[in-house]
Scaffold this motif. Structure first.
Motif, PDB file in Angstrom:
ATOM      1  N   THR A  56       1.262  -1.060   0.018  1.00  0.00           N
ATOM      2  CA  THR A  56      -0.178   0.139  -0.426  1.00  0.00           C
ATOM      3  C   THR A  56       1.193   1.058  -0.061  1.00  0.00           C
ATOM      4  N   LYS A  57       0.044   2.671   0.102  1.00  0.00           N
ATOM      5  CA  LYS A  57       0.893   3.580   0.102  1.00  0.00           C
ATOM      6  C   LYS A  57       1.406   4.134   1.828  1.00  0.00           C
ATOM      7  N   GLN A  58       1.048   3.566   2.589  1.00  0.00           N
ATOM      8  CA  GLN A  58       0.998   3.704   4.318  1.00  0.00           C
ATOM      9  C   GLN A  58       2.349   2.703   4.507  1.00  0.00           C
ATOM     10  N   TYR A  59       3.010   3.807   4.940  1.00  0.00           N
ATOM     11  CA  TYR A  59       4.930   3.738   5.126  1.00  0.00           C
ATOM     12  C   TYR A  59       4.537   4.464   6.701  1.00  0.00           C
ATOM     13  N   MET A  60       6.473   3.672   7.105  1.00  0.00           N
ATOM     14  CA  MET A  60       6.699   4.356   7.986  1.00  0.00           C
ATOM     15  C   MET A  60       8.080   4.829   7.823  1.00  0.00           C
ATOM     16  N   THR A  61       9.229   5.598   8.328  1.00  0.00           N
ATOM     17  CA  THR A  61      10.301   5.876   8.612  1.00  0.00           C
ATOM     18  C   THR A  61      10.810   5.125  10.189  1.00  0.00           C
ATOM     19  N   ALA A  62      12.377   4.821  10.237  1.00  0.00           N
ATOM     20  CA  ALA A  62      13.027   4.583  10.526  1.00  0.00           C
ATOM     21  C   ALA A  62      14.587   4.605  10.578  1.00  0.00           C
ATOM     22  N   LYS A  63      15.350   4.656  11.782  1.00  0.00           N
ATOM     23  CA  LYS A  63      16.878   4.553  11.593  1.00  0.00           C
ATOM     24  C   LYS A  63      16.910   3.503  12.048  1.00  0.00           C
ATOM     25  N   ILE A  64      17.601   2.495  11.811  1.00  0.00           N
ATOM     26  CA  ILE A  64      18.830   1.807  12.535  1.00  0.00           C
ATOM     27  C   ILE A  64      19.781   2.267  13.180  1.00  0.00           C
ATOM     28  N   SER A  65      19.504   1.871  14.344  1.00  0.00           N
ATOM     29  CA  SER A  65      20.078   2.541  15.185  1.00  0.00           C
ATOM     30  C   SER A  65      21.280   0.829  15.965  1.00  0.00           C
ATOM     31  N   GLU A  66      21.530  -0.070  14.954  1.00  0.00           N
ATOM     32  CA  GLU A  66      22.010  -1.356  15.580  1.00  0.00           C
ATOM     33  C   GLU A  66      22.001  -2.440  14.321  1.00  0.00           C
ATOM     34  N   ILE A  67      21.948  -3.353  13.817  1.00  0.00           N
ATOM     35  CA  ILE A  67      22.243  -4.865  13.243  1.00  0.00           C
ATOM     36  C   ILE A  67      22.796  -5.980  13.977  1.00  0.00           C
ATOM     37  N   ASP A  68      21.994  -6.791  14.175  1.00  0.00           N
ATOM     38  CA  ASP A  68      23.044  -7.318  14.843  1.00  0.00           C
ATOM     39  C   ASP A  68      22.600  -8.963  14.730  1.00  0.00           C
ATOM     40  N   ILE A  69      23.529  -9.912  14.876  1.00  0.00           N
ATOM     41  CA  ILE A  69      23.224 -11.544  14.324  1.00  0.00           C
ATOM     42  C   ILE A  69      22.582 -11.957  15.114  1.00  0.00           C
ATOM     43  N   VAL A  70      21.626 -12.937  15.342  1.00  0.00           N
ATOM     44  CA  VAL A  70      21.018 -13.508  16.015  1.00  0.00           C
ATOM     45  C   VAL A  70      20.488 -14.904  15.827  1.00  0.00           C
ATOM     46  N   ASN A  71      20.187 -15.857  16.748  1.00  0.00           N
ATOM     47  CA  ASN A  71      19.656 -17.395  16.467  1.00  0.00           C
ATOM     48  C   ASN A  71      17.707 -17.140  16.031  1.00  0.00           C
ATOM     49  N   GLY A  72      17.356 -17.189  14.823  1.00  0.00           N
ATOM     50  CA  GLY A  72      16.310 -16.763  14.510  1.00  0.00           C
ATOM     51  C   GLY A  72      15.618 -17.797  15.809  1.00  0.00           C
ATOM     52  N   LYS A  73      15.525 -18.724  16.343  1.00  0.00           N
ATOM     53  CA  LYS A  73      14.880 -19.411  17.342  1.00  0.00           C
ATOM     54  C   LYS A  73      14.321 -18.370  18.777  1.00  0.00           C
ATOM     55  N   GLU A  74      14.821 -17.908  18.872  1.00  0.00           N
ATOM     56  CA  GLU A  74      14.186 -16.699  19.484  1.00  0.00           C
ATOM     57  C   GLU A  74      13.685 -15.021  19.380  1.00  0.00           C
ATOM     58  N   THR A  75      13.123 -15.431  17.984  1.00  0.00           N
ATOM     59  CA  THR A  75      12.556 -14.524  17.374  1.00  0.00           C
ATOM     60  C   THR A  75      11.277 -14.756  16.790  1.00  0.00           C
ATOM     61  N   ASP A  76      11.026 -13.181  16.141  1.00  0.00           N
ATOM     62  CA  ASP A  76       9.285 -13.706  15.803  1.00  0.00           C
ATOM     63  C   ASP A  76       8.964 -14.998  14.589  1.00  0.00           C
TER      64      ASP A  76
END
Length: 95
Positions: A56-76
């Protein structure tokens, strides 16, 4: 600039502030996108991303304050592999 296409559930959670980290699988596709987004930044400059509600045309912008690499089991994502964790800040919504 990175663009994340989100389902309504996740879009609303980010909008409300309940969710502040967006996850993506650690694949060649995302490695390339992250590298391309970071390569042109000045030192200490934070990348900006677009969080789009579906296609859709609806969106948000955000700053990415940090990028990590983590185990996917502990995420959504709940997957048994590594994932990128994009920590979001300064979120602004646009219609």
């Amino acid at each position: 600039m990175l663009t994340f296409i989100l389902k309504k559930k996740w879009y609303e959670k980010i909008k409300s502030g309940e969710k502040t980290v967006e996850y993506r699988e650690f694949t060649e596709y995302w490695k390339t996108r992250v590298y391309n987004a970071l390569i042109s930044l000045a030192p200490n400059e934070k990348p900006i991303c677009i969080l789009r509600l579906g296609y859709t045309k609806q969106y948000m912008t955000a700053k990415i304050s940090e990028i990590d690499i983590v185990n996917g089991k502990e995420t959504d994502l709940h997957i048994d592999s590594q994932v990128y964790a994009f920590h979001l800040s300064e979120i602004k919504e646009y219609d």
